[in-house]
Structure formats: structure tokens, C-alpha cells
Design an enzyme around this catalytic site. Sequence first.
Site, PDB file in Angstrom:
ATOM      1  CG  ASP A   1      31.500  40.020  35.220  1.00 54.82           C
ATOM      2  OD1 ASP A   1      31.867  41.267  35.153  1.00 54.82           O
ATOM      3  OD2 ASP A   1      32.065  39.148  35.460  1.00 54.82           O
TER       4      ASP A   1
ATOM      5  CG  ASP B   1      39.712  39.875  39.578  1.00 55.55           C
ATOM      6  OD1 ASP B   1      39.793  39.270  40.540  1.00 55.55           O
ATOM      7  OD2 ASP B   1      38.796  39.652  38.497  1.00 55.55           O
TER       8      ASP B   1
END
Length: 744
Positions: free
Chosen positions: A84, A457
Site C-alpha cells: 500500500d 505499527d
Amino acid sequence: MPLPLPRPMGVPSRRAVLAGAAAAAAATALPLRPGTARAATPAAPADAASAPYRWRTAVIGGTGFITGVLFHPAVRGLAYARTDIGGAYRWDNASARWTPLTDHLGWDDWNLLGVEALAVDRSHPDRLYLALGTYSQPWAGNGAVLRSEDRGATWSRTDLTVKLGANEDGRGTGERLLVDPRDSDTLWLGTRHDGLLRSTDRGATWAPATGFPARPTPNGQGVTFLTAAGRTVYAGWGDDGPTLLRSTATGWEAVPGHPTGPTAKVPVRAAYDACAHELYVTYADAPGPNGQSTGSVHKLHTVTGRWTEVTPVRPGGTTADGSADTFGYGGVAVDARRPGTVVVSTNNRWADVDTLFRSTDGGATWTSLKNTAVFDVSETPFLKWGDEHPKFGWWIQALALDPFDARHLLYGTGATLYATRDLVHWAPRVRGLEESAVRQLISPPVGTAHLISGLGDIGVMYHDSLTASPSRGMATRPVFGSATGLAQAALRPRHVVRTGWGDHGNGAYSTDGGRTWAPFSAQPPIAKDAPGPIALGADATAMLWSFVHWDGTRHATHRSTDNGATWTEISSFPKGATPVADPADPTLFYAYDTDTGNVYVSTDSGASFTVGATGLPAGDSQFRIAAAPGRRGDLWLSAKWNGLYRSTDAGRTFTKVTSCWASYALGFGKPAEEGGYSAVYQTGATADVVGVHRSDDEGASWTRINDDAHQWGWTGEVITGDPRVYGRVYLGTNGRGIQYGDIA
């Protein structure tokens, strides 16, 4: 973007927020292509030429959302993957690793590091097509199509007049790009907000497809996938109207009898079983990867037009602990040689954990592969997330079955790509593929690790090796979803602190250089919702913790002198500013108020602050101060397109450095001569070149050390040199992990 820890519905991934913030900043960045001339640029300094460097990627392994995987249907061992925000990759079967294909994209092409879709040509194995565009927001640029005749070694490019959204909702659907099964010169591209596009010259030019009846809506998904079933092209549609359309001799039509209702609101992916003439389609009530609560799987017999629901497990039940078992369906793949063999994935199944279901009888019965799965994550230990065993996965929308090996199956998650060759034993298949968004970097002057990183993350990593994933995995106690701060005591470098988004505390300290950690025994209440950057005094006595909510709201900074046991608010510190510790004097701390352009200075170890220099550039929260190692009061201010400034009197005055006209991130490394001034590294622009630069003469002149093949999109967040290896530099990217360079 992937977040390994469950979070309340509606709260975006921190990595997505960070990536979006960096993208928004880059949208106002340097308006030229790296390596090209800028109008009215000052004359180049004498040392502005490029220097030969060898660039490599520090190994972590995956670390991001794999949104698509595609085997070539006619070439054994040839596969591609898309991400992404981290570009596209080609699998090299001989070396068993992924080769990045889009590292040549530079600063003004930051929006193209997100890959919306990829396509191959069955009849021409060397052809590859990529649809690029990370965001469809007004501040983002238009998308582009890259086309290659040599499997991505070289590219031709067509800029589109529409926007794509590879890091938006629905990024795991697809593929949205397809070579027409009847004509290799014809390509189809499904967009989110501009309908269906068609090219008749292998992607060189594009125009709206005639006869496509669906009409997009501003908040919809548009075309979610394109797939060929024989000579017919099928298109999934995520907006109002029919959810499945197909090509005809005269145009397009809605497929009769297609599923409707909440469980079939958004078609996610499709796969065609040519042996059985059946098209399998996965559905959910939202495009994902977040926000799905129900879904289904259906198949269409393309000869008879008969639909059959083959959903393995209906969402909506309860788990053993009474939690609601809500989820949608995501990936789907079929065996190219065995009719009726199909695999589908659940998605967003947090209560009972996602799985793959496999059927060998056309969906009449299913087996959950999770129930017998044996994982080996020794190559990427971070995948345990601080637990004893890794999860099967989450955000599973990319799924691929080798057309030459029915037991060779791959699926992507929010952090990695797993593979099996026997449907039981699974291991990461991510060598060469790195997608982390890097936010902080420290290169310690002592210890076994030359690098400690703070990432989106996946928290903080202690890199005991640059060529293997950190053996200790993620820093634990607590585990962070994303790191927001990382600091080291300059005079006591084995003392390190970190902050971030965690479920069981938001700060921790280490006294062994980052190998092991202890959580702060207390934290200000605001830390849970707004952990921000942290600074640690040179002697490790005082630390200052700033608090910034993910939506940008700023809060008062707090101070602790007992390793986080107690905290005191600093009323004189500008809210939301990033604290900076002087590396030589423990009594000195600094802060830059980006709203006013004022520098604040503390001479009492951060207890109070007064205004120092004023009148500096203002208006951008990413302007930042860096302190030169081993020197009292030697500060450098990177003010993006406003240039670079330096203070040698502890922030009382600053002078502009005239050798560069833009500076985004700056750091220091080992000097060229023993006892000399530290090598200075920056990402920005000197003379007429945008790139990564090094100065060995305190910024009087600069040498560009990257090249046009190594640009990695947006690199304006963080950079640091190695204090033990002259010439080595560590560069944080927004989707291509940690790049490090050495003098060739």
C-alpha cells in the site's frame, strides 16, 4: 495500514495516520524531480557532485500490508507483490527473494509508492503493468501507470488524469488492472471515483470505457476488481447499483442474479476456475481491510448463469468467550489444474482470528487451514508480537495459489507474507521485501547494535544485525503498535527511552542499550491517547515527554527525573513541540515552537524554559532541531523549503546555512578525520539537486550520496549517521523500510 494490536472501531491505524501526515507534508515539498534542475537556483558548491555509495535495506522482514500477490499463469516461479505504501516487487526464484521495482521513484513522485493494482500478460511473460497512486485526496497528485517489457527492470510511464488510492479503504481488493484476454494490446483499469478506463496501446494512453453503465459516488469504491473468465471480463462494483458487471460484444451489462444484501454489499475479490467454468467472488459489507462485520462467498457458473452460495462460515456467531464473531471475506484463489479446489480468506476477524478455508469440492465443504497450521517465524521473530506464538494473520485479502503447484499457497497480512508448500507448515516469504514506515533512528556509539529504530505499527527494534531480522523481535514490556519517540543519553549511551502506542503502557526505558526494557511505572493520563516524542538528558537524569494526539491536538509536555515513576507538567514548554537534549551539557534542553518560529531553551535540566532565538521560519510542525554530538549548544534547524539554520550559542541566535536551500531531516555520523567535526547528513536540496547528502566541512559543501535509482519516494522524516563507521548513513523511508548506505 497494518496495526497488530486490536483497536476500537473507527480509530485509524497509526501507521496510516503517519503515512498520511508524511504524504501531506510531501505534497507541499520540493516541486521538481530529484536530480533535475530548479529554476533560479544558486550556483552549485564545488563539492555538489554525486559520490558512489552502496545502498542496502536493513533487514526486518515485511512489516507492512501486502495488498496483492500474483503468480504469472504461464511461467513457473514468477510472481509479483504489491504494497500500500512500499511499492511493488518481483519474486526471484533462483535467489528466493523479492526484488524491489519502484525504488527509482523520488520526492515529487512520493504518491506513486502506493501500488493500487498490478497485471501480467499471459501471452507475453516479460510484460508487467503497475497502477500507482497512494491517495485520492485533493492534496495528492494523480495516478500513473508503469509498463515494462522486461519484468520491471526498466519502465515506461503514463501519467493519468485521475487519482488512485492504494493506501485507502479498499486497498486489499482487486486486482483493478487487467490485460484483456482477447487482445494483449488492450488493458482495463478500474478506478475508485472515475469509473472504468481502457487502453488500446498497452497502457500508453487511457480513455473512459464506452458502455460501462455504473456511475461512481464521491465516497464509494468504484471498480473493486477486474478478472477474466474465458474471453469475458468481469468487474466488481463497490458503489450503488449492480455489484458485478461483465463485458459483452457491445459493451457492459449487470450480471443477472448476482448476490445482494448486507453480506454481499461490496465484492472484494474474484477468481475463475477455468476447468469448472465457475467464478468465485468474495463479499463483505465494507471494502476493508477495517470495518467489515459480515460477508459471504458465492460462485457463478459462467455457462449456465447459476449462482450458488458457498460461504464456509457465516459471520455473526459467538466465540468461546462470548465475543461476537464478526468478519468479512477477502482473498480467493483457485487451483489452475484441479477443478473445484478453491481457497478463501476471512478478513477483520479479531475475535476468533482470521483463517483460510480450503475446499476441494467446489465449496460444498471446507477445511480451516488455521486448525493444522504450524508456523516458523524464526526468520522474522517480531511476528510473535511479544507472545509465545504468532497469529495466523489479520487483514488477509491478498491470496495466491501457484498454478504449477497446488500445495504452494501464499497469503498476505498486515505485517508479512506467509507461504506453505504442504498446506501445514508456514513461514514468512519476505526476503528482500521491506515496507516499514520509519519514524526514529539511533546509531549508538557503543554496544553490539549499530542501530535502534522506531517504526510505524511494529514499535522499536534492536538491530543486532543489519542483514537479518532483529533476533529479539519487537521491544516488549510494553509492546507498541507504533513508536512515537526514541532517545538516548549522550553521556550514558546505554540508557535509552522509547514511547509509542501500546495497550499496556506507552513508555519504557532501557539501561543496556535497548536490548531489554522496563515500562515506566507511571505516566501522565494523556499518554494513553497522545504519546509523542521524548528527549533524554545527556546524563539520563531528566526526560521530557511531549504529547500530540494522532489528530494533531497538542498537550502539555511533562518531565520525569526518576525513570518515569513520577511526572511534572512543564507550563513554560510550548505544547506539542519536540524536546531536544543537549549532548554535552545535561542542564540544557531545547524546543522549537513551529507556530511562532521561536526557540525555547532550558538551563535547569528541562524544569523551565525561556525564549531564545526568535523570527525563524514558522508554520510547519515538521521543522526540527538536531544537536551536534559532543558539542555544547551546537544546533541545526531543518526548516524544509526554508532551508537550514545553525546555532553555536545554545539556541540564542541562528545563522542560515547558504549551501542548501531545502532541508527536511538532518543527522550526524563519524567524522572524516579522527577528532574532527561530525559528518553531517541530510535529505533535502543543495544547489540544484534533491536527494541525500553528506557534508564533511560543517555544511560548507555537500556531496550527494544517493542516485536516481535509489530514491524510495518520501525520505524526509529521519536520517542519522553511524558514529563508529565513517560514511555510513541510515535513512528512514515512508514505506521502504530502513535504507543504509556505505561508501562504495
